[in-house]
Design a protein around this motif. Structure first.
Motif: not given
Length: 344
Positions: A18, A270, A274, A307, A310-313, A344
């Motif tokens: 993080p 993103k 993934h 944005e 966001r939330g992606e380590a 973040y």
């Protein structure tokens, strides 16, 4: 000497840990878009700058001091390994790198030296000087050129638009191509291990011209050797794998098990993240041409990317390729300020 990093954002992001915000550095950040770079460049040749540890350190420190980036990258060139192996390297203004003795035959390949680390000792010396100057402020990234990219310069005798000679070699004389690539790969392993021993905090492997290759040729003539390098270097620091074409080749690149894949601007970051195995971070992937735009546009494009991520380590902000020399310095500085304001 092991120094505690005051700013370890890059290392944490590279290891998919993080972070409060994305770390930022930019490929070619110590370069021609800076007036301060030209103050140094106008006094010395490019190779003199690379080979004089104090001058290499001066240039490496410019973006740290003037832009407040989250990482320094060693000032050097990917072609120093090819020179150490026996390439007669020069840099011509407006033309770029040239090798006066291109490698185009088995006889040419036979004289390429693999035992040439002594000729690269100036790089280890520069790393030690830079780390003394940084004193733990930010991480220092070391790097090397990937074998296919180095091969292309050696075979073409310099830069190329179509890589015709290189592709002819791959198609007509694949065994000779593999012989040269293996030599470059062996030198690259020794060279990166030397950088790690000298104290870099991370390394990046640059495969700048991989996009010239088809999928099968990339697999056989590029990926195989990058994988060999990543399997044989000391994995005590994070490893970033960059290729122009990573938006296509990322699934193969992941098989070499880098810590980070640096992605060009043709892909949705993103989506790439993934399709990669868990634990591989991504770096990128702003189109460098955005930095020519008006500041509100620069801000909008960066925040759009953030944005999306966001939330992606495991995300390091960078460009999809290097900064162009005529991008306004003030725009680069502004982009970094936008990144550093984000939370973040």
């Amino acid at each position: 000497m092991e120094r505690t990093l005051q700013n370890d954002l890059l290392i944490r992001a590279a290891l998919s840990q993080p972070t409060e915000r994305p770390p930022v550095w930019m490929m070619r950040q110590a370069g021609r878009f800076m007036p301060q770079y030209w103050e140094i460049k106008n006094k010395y040749s490019f190779l003199e700058m690379c080979k004089t540890p104090e001058i290499a350190a001066d240039v490496t420190m410019l973006p740290v001091d003037l832009l407040d980036v989250d990482a320094a990258i060693l000032f050097s060139d990917i072609l120093v390994t090819a020179e150490a192996m026996g390439g007669d390297l020069s840099f011509e203004q407006g033309v770029g790198p040239r090798f006066s003795n291109p490698v185009r035959s088995a006889a040419d390949a036979a004289v390429l030296r693999v035992d040439c680390l002594d000729k690269l000792e100036y790089v280890a010396d520069a790393i030690r000087v830079i780390q003394d100057r940084l004193n733990g402020r930010v991480p220092l990234i070391g790097f090397a050129g990937a074998p296919f990219t180095i091969l292309s310069y050696l075979v073409e005798g310099g830069s190329s638009k179509d890589f015709k000679r290189t592709k002819l070699l791959l198609n007509n004389e694949p065994e000779l191509a593999h012989t040269i690539l293996q030599k470059i790969a062996d030198v690259t392993v020794s060279y990166l291990n030397m950088q790690i021993d000298a104290g870099v905090n991370a390394i990046q492997l640059f495969d700048s011209w991989a996009l010239a290759l088809s999928w099968n040729d990339y697999r056989d003539f590029s990926h195989a050797y990058n994988k060999y390098i990543l399997s044989n270097i000391k994995r005590s620091v994070p490893v970033i794998s960059f290729c122009k074409g990573s938006s296509v080749f990322a699934p193969l690149m992941a098989e070499a098990a880098p810590d980070v894949i640096s992605v060009d601007w043709n892909a949705d970051l993103k989506n790439i993240k993934h399709i990669l195995p868990d634990g591989i971070a991504v770096q990128g992937n702003l189109d460098p041409f955005v930095l020519y735009a008006d500041k509100p546009v620069i801000r909008e494009k960066i925040l759009q990317l953030f944005e999306r991520m966001r939330g992606e380590a495991g995300f390091i902000f960078n460009l999809g390729h290097g900064i162009m020399p005529d991008i306004p310095f003030d725009n680069v500085k502004y982009a970094i300020e936008v990144v550093k304001e984000f939370k973040y």
